[in-house]
Scaffold this active site. Sequence first.
Site, PDB file in Angstrom:
ATOM      1  N   ASP A 181      -0.788  -1.257   0.292  1.00  0.00           N
ATOM      2  CA  ASP A 181      -0.740  -2.517   1.057  1.00  0.00           C
ATOM      3  C   ASP A 181      -1.499  -2.388   2.382  1.00  0.00           C
ATOM      4  O   ASP A 181      -1.378  -1.362   3.058  1.00  0.00           O
ATOM      5  CB  ASP A 181       0.706  -2.892   1.435  1.00  0.00           C
ATOM      6  N   ASP A 202      -1.337  -5.589  -1.921  1.00  0.00           N
ATOM      7  CA  ASP A 202      -1.430  -6.770  -1.063  1.00  0.00           C
ATOM      8  C   ASP A 202      -2.316  -6.513   0.151  1.00  0.00           C
ATOM      9  O   ASP A 202      -2.238  -5.456   0.785  1.00  0.00           O
ATOM     10  CB  ASP A 202      -0.037  -7.180  -0.561  1.00  0.00           C
TER      11      ASP A 202
END
Length: 366
Positions: A181, A202
Amino acid sequence: MFSLLVLISLFTFAKAAVPRATDCVGTISSLSDVSAAVQCTTVNINSFTVPARQTFRLDLLQGTTVNVLGEILFGNTSWKGPLFQVTGQDIEFKGNGHSFDGGGGYYWDGLGGKGSTKPCPMMRIDMSGTFSDVHVINCPERCFAINNPAPLVINGAVVDNSQGDYPNDKSNGRPAGHNTDGFDVSGNDVVIRNSAVLNQDDCLAINKGKNILFQNNYCHGGHGVSIGSISSNTVVENVSILDNKVVNSVTAFRIKTDKTATNSRVSNVTYSDNTATNCSSYGVLIDQSYPATEGTPGNGVIISDISFNQGATELSVVQDAQMAAVNCGKDSCTGTWDWSSLKTSGGKIGKIQNTPTIIGYTTNPY
Ligand SMILES: *[C@@H]1O[C@H](CO)[C@@H](O)[C@H](O)[C@H]1NC(C)=O
Ligand SMILES: *[C@@H]1O[C@H](CO)[C@@H](O)[C@H](O)[C@H]1NC(C)=O
Ligand SMILES: *[C@@H]1O[C@H](CO)[C@@H](O)[C@H](O)[C@H]1NC(C)=O
Ligand SMILES: *[C@@H]1O[C@H](CO)[C@@H](O)[C@H](O)[C@H]1NC(C)=O
């Protein structure tokens, strides 16, 4: 008696004349310099290697300015991290384009958090103020974890984990980087702007927080801009996603809430002036069935006022991907959903269920 008075007055004079003891410049060229340097409100960091199994931890005085003046490396060993942590209020942290290199290639096995133990997160940002121009490369697992005590602006950060796109000898043919992430946010009053993330998960994941602005950023190769996953007793409110470019990612914009979560809400999320190209699974995905994707949704998280209604957001997805899908539970998606500035193209029309009327969005490709 006389000499005592002289002594007292001399002492008082000396105290008044010297500058505050913290108006000094601390210099860090190894971990052993840290404890003295953080007694000063200017801290200069030279290039050095942080020994393995130790956190480079800066616990700064209020109002400190930090100048990064060289590249920071971290010794490689399997341990849980974090590699770097900064705490303090009203800090001005200037990266000056220098890098923090997590040594990802040493750790990556294609399995992220399910594989070998990796330092995670790499960069723990527990400060308020501004944090600018830091380049983070090769995060072993998640990169930035943000948990700020007061308003924080991140400007000009780069997360470059692009080397993790390729397989290595431990990853069985999969991309070696996983769960990398870019920014995980759990805080109020956060601005992230003019930044870039090249990774395998993400780009942004907002786990909780209010008043969050994500503006003029570039996301490449990962899972896109996400809110969630949202667990129980969690609020995300007033989020603006503006002027971003999302390229070659699985999804462009996603909100995912845990199927079993209760007593939580996600409200007032506005997307404007973004572009996304070559999304491989979804353009927009709002899903209340996490960890499943488009499974049976729960309804313990209220999702309200989701807007694509100011500057145009244009998304294109690959042919077999869905342009926009919404999988809400019964009665848990509410308020005004004005999507009149969303334009999607390239793929299939997704299933949209249990939403209020979505204003202005036409599922026809333009
Ligand atoms: C840790 O390993 C990686 C991958 O081999 C390498 O790029 C990095 O320079 C190493 N770090 C140190 C401090 O040697
Ligand atoms: C919403 O967040 C923005 C920052 O993106 C802030 O400027 C604004 O004041 C917030 N609105 C409310 C009602 O708190
Ligand atoms: C949420 O959006 C509504 C409708 O646009 C607005 O009236 C309200 O002030 C917003 N609240 C926050 C906290 O941003
Ligand atoms: C589209 O994205 C995929 C990764 O999802 C990438 O392999 C491919 O090269 C991209 N296509 C273009 C035209 O950039």
